[in-house]
Scaffold this motif. Structure first.
Motif, mmCIF file in Angstrom:
data_model
loop_
_atom_site.group_PDB
_atom_site.id
_atom_site.type_symbol
_atom_site.label_atom_id
_atom_site.label_comp_id
_atom_site.label_asym_id
_atom_site.label_seq_id
_atom_site.Cartn_x
_atom_site.Cartn_y
_atom_site.Cartn_z
ATOM 1 N N SER A 285 41.101 62.631 49.824
ATOM 2 C CA SER A 285 40.658 61.503 50.372
ATOM 3 C C SER A 285 40.626 60.381 49.128
ATOM 4 O O SER A 285 40.589 59.256 49.467
ATOM 5 N N MET A 286 40.020 60.895 48.036
ATOM 6 C CA MET A 286 39.814 59.899 46.883
ATOM 7 C C MET A 286 41.315 59.494 46.165
ATOM 8 O O MET A 286 41.371 58.571 45.382
ATOM 9 N N LEU A 287 42.202 60.426 46.189
ATOM 10 C CA LEU A 287 43.401 60.606 45.255
ATOM 11 C C LEU A 287 44.052 59.115 45.232
ATOM 12 O O LEU A 287 44.330 58.126 44.189
ATOM 13 N N GLN A 288 44.661 58.869 46.488
ATOM 14 C CA GLN A 288 45.544 57.607 46.571
ATOM 15 C C GLN A 288 44.836 56.342 46.254
ATOM 16 O O GLN A 288 45.163 55.263 45.440
ATOM 17 N N PRO A 289 43.427 56.162 46.640
ATOM 18 C CA PRO A 289 42.724 54.847 46.548
ATOM 19 C C PRO A 289 42.499 54.742 44.815
ATOM 20 O O PRO A 289 42.500 53.878 44.208
ATOM 21 N N LEU A 290 42.275 55.751 44.083
ATOM 22 C CA LEU A 290 42.009 55.911 42.802
ATOM 23 C C LEU A 290 43.207 55.470 42.012
ATOM 24 O O LEU A 290 43.301 54.536 41.006
ATOM 25 N N LEU A 291 44.244 56.085 42.285
ATOM 26 C CA LEU A 291 45.853 55.877 41.542
ATOM 27 C C LEU A 291 46.037 54.388 41.806
ATOM 28 O O LEU A 291 46.627 53.741 40.981
ATOM 29 N N ALA A 292 45.996 53.843 43.165
ATOM 30 C CA ALA A 292 46.288 52.553 43.551
ATOM 31 C C ALA A 292 45.485 51.374 42.583
ATOM 32 O O ALA A 292 46.022 50.255 42.296
ATOM 33 N N ASN A 293 44.327 51.851 42.111
ATOM 34 C CA ASN A 293 43.436 50.669 41.544
ATOM 35 C C ASN A 293 43.083 51.167 40.046
ATOM 36 O O ASN A 293 42.409 50.552 39.669
ATOM 37 N N ALA A 294 43.876 51.949 39.565
ATOM 38 C CA ALA A 294 43.560 52.359 38.031
ATOM 39 C C ALA A 294 43.733 51.382 37.403
ATOM 40 O O ALA A 294 42.877 51.203 36.222
ATOM 41 N N GLY A 295 44.645 50.189 37.465
ATOM 42 C CA GLY A 295 45.111 49.156 36.736
ATOM 43 C C GLY A 295 44.106 48.111 37.045
ATOM 44 O O GLY A 295 44.058 47.281 35.922
ATOM 45 N N GLN A 296 43.121 48.267 37.865
ATOM 46 C CA GLN A 296 41.912 47.069 37.802
ATOM 47 C C GLN A 296 40.711 47.560 37.105
ATOM 48 O O GLN A 296 39.610 47.023 37.377
ATOM 49 N N ALA A 297 40.699 48.888 36.460
ATOM 50 C CA ALA A 297 39.511 49.218 36.119
ATOM 51 C C ALA A 297 39.223 49.483 34.534
ATOM 52 O O ALA A 297 38.511 50.062 34.255
ATOM 53 N N ALA A 298 39.954 48.519 33.725
ATOM 54 C CA ALA A 298 39.608 48.299 32.414
ATOM 55 C C ALA A 298 38.505 47.499 32.251
ATOM 56 O O ALA A 298 38.290 46.598 32.926
ATOM 57 N N PRO A 299 37.300 47.832 31.484
ATOM 58 C CA PRO A 299 36.184 47.373 31.368
ATOM 59 C C PRO A 299 36.433 45.828 30.498
ATOM 60 O O PRO A 299 37.348 45.692 29.675
ATOM 61 N N GLU A 300 35.668 44.975 31.023
ATOM 62 C CA GLU A 300 35.729 43.401 30.455
ATOM 63 C C GLU A 300 34.600 43.501 29.237
ATOM 64 O O GLU A 300 35.026 43.037 28.281
ATOM 65 N N TYR A 301 33.773 44.226 29.236
ATOM 66 C CA TYR A 301 32.414 44.269 28.158
ATOM 67 C C TYR A 301 32.318 45.789 27.970
ATOM 68 O O TYR A 301 32.542 46.582 28.765
ATOM 69 N N VAL A 302 31.787 46.166 26.736
ATOM 70 C CA VAL A 302 31.520 47.507 26.158
ATOM 71 C C VAL A 302 30.465 47.165 25.337
ATOM 72 O O VAL A 302 29.979 46.298 25.070
#
Length: 418
Positions: A285-302
């Motif tokens: 149930s998590m697989l496709q949502p995660l793959l589809a949104n991986a490009g939006q998950a880079a952190p802005e701040y660290v």
């Protein structure tokens, strides 16, 4: 050695053969009682459980009763937690030639909670100590703790149990050695030889170890006979995602509860992986949502740690930003910085950053620790994921204080890489 805990590590396969246990009329009666109790469930016969080989039938009935008494109030939440990881444990037991019944050991060790943390520093499903993990060659990728990593910790735990079985020749003693250490059991057996046919009551171990051993044996009997059952585990897929990635941000973009991701992936030390690939285990149930949104998950701040001699201008140059922006993204930041202090910086320059912890680790656990031989603030802090200065502050002592066996210290422990 493993931790000595009584409930709330690869190796060659081990083959066992069942020995007939019932030899007296009392034993035959005990077997008849068990058969009568479970007749309607059509369970698999106890003879198929190698963990019980050689034990008198009265002991088998007794350990079942003990396990019910010890674990009946906990079985619901414990078995539910097992759903996150058990589908990854069972294939390892099979591949290593280990009895499937060893699936109950994490019930006794950690309550199937991979984040469980003992007062002596053991952690994970199989409650592995840092030294034992090194001895067993347990390794995990950068940013993971092998003692909490499901596959790595299971291989290590099962390897250790198989070594104890090969050393002592029966599973009850193997469990006692897992609990107390093989050296301790060797010394005890040299003074008081023991075999399963002698009965558990004569095993030369202290009460806490006897309770632990009886609990595992009883759980294995209850599960084997179908009186207690594990719920169907959740199958997972392994997915690799290139960094930089913020796990919390990924979960938010995919509309997934981030804590669910960490429950399926307890080996994660951090919530941000900036310059390395991250491998996640997720249900269908998590697989496709995660793959589809991986490009939006880079952190802005660290997060970055302040070094000795740093000021805002030095930090701004190091991270290719400005003092103005540092103050903007850290509104409560004082101009007087302290070494070790953390602050947010733009994620574009990732050297020397300090990724935040996996949030299920960051909660910490307050422990009243008893000092042992060879302890000092540095090795205690390393074992529990804290710092000597933090321990000193919490106990109102100097950071160079000499410790003595038996001293007590308050610790806020956080599971960390071993």
């Amino acid at each position: 050695m493993m931790s000595s805990c009584a409930h709330p590590l690869h190796g060659k396969s081990v083959e066992t053969q069942h020995k007939t246990a019932a030899t007296t009329s009392q034993q035959e009666k005990a077997l008849a009682d068990i058969a009568a109790e479970t007749q309607t469930t059509q369970p698999a016969p106890v003879a198929q459980n190698p963990l019980l080989d050689g034990l008198p039938a009265s002991d088998i009935a007794g350990v079942q009763a003990d396990a019910k008494r010890i674990y009946s109030n906990h079985w619901g939440p414990v078995s539910e937690r097992s759903r996150y990881v058990r589908a990854r444990i069972l294939p390892i037991l099979k591949d290593m030639g280990a009895p499937r019944q060893l699936e109950v050991v994490p019930v006794a060790e950690s309550g199937y909670n991979p984040y469980a943390f003992s007062p002596v520093g053991a952690t994970g499903l199989w409650q592995v100590m840092p030294g034992t993990a090194r001895m067993l060659g347990m390794n995990a990728a950068k940013g993971y703790d092998p003692r909490r990593h499901v596959e790595e910790s299971t291989r290590g735990g099962v390897q250790y149990l198989q070594e104890m079985y090969a050393m002592f020749g029966n599973w009850p003693t193997a469990f006692a050695a897992y609990h107390r250490g093989p050296g301790n059991m060797t010394r005890r057996l040299a003074q008081h030889p023991w075999k399963p046919q002698d009965g558990l009551d004569t095993m030369p171990v202290p009460p806490v170890t006897m309770t632990y051993v009886r609990g595992i044996l009883g759980l294995s009997a209850l599960v084997q006979r179908g009186l207690w059952t594990f719920p169907e585990p959740w199958e997972t897929h392994q997915v690799s995602i290139e960094g930089p990635i913020d796990v919390n941000q990924l979960a938010e973009a995919a509309q997934i509860d981030p804590e669910e991701l960490y429950r399926f992936n307890p080996g994660l030390n951090h919530s941000q992986y900036l310059d390395s690939q991250i491998v996640l285990h997720v249900p269908e149930s998590m697989l496709q949502p995660l793959l589809a949104n991986a490009g939006q998950a880079a952190p802005e701040y660290v997060h970055a740690k302040v070094r000795k001699g740093d000021n805002l201008s030095v930090i701004a140059r190091r991270y290719h930003t400005s003092v103005h922006d540092l103050k903007r993204i850290n509104p409560d930041l004082s101009t007087l910085l302290q070494p070790g202090q953390t602050l947010l910086v733009p994620a574009g320059h990732m050297d020397s950053t300090s990724p935040p912890l996996n949030p299920l680790l960051a909660q910490g656990r307050r422990i009243h620790y008893r000092v042992r031989n060879g302890d000092n603030l540095w090795n205690i802090a390393k074992r529990f994921g804290t710092t000597p200065a933090a321990i000193a502050r919490a106990n109102s002592i100097k950071s160079d204080k000499t410790l003595h066996p038996g001293d007590r210290l308050w610790l806020l422990a956080r599971a960390r890489t071993s």
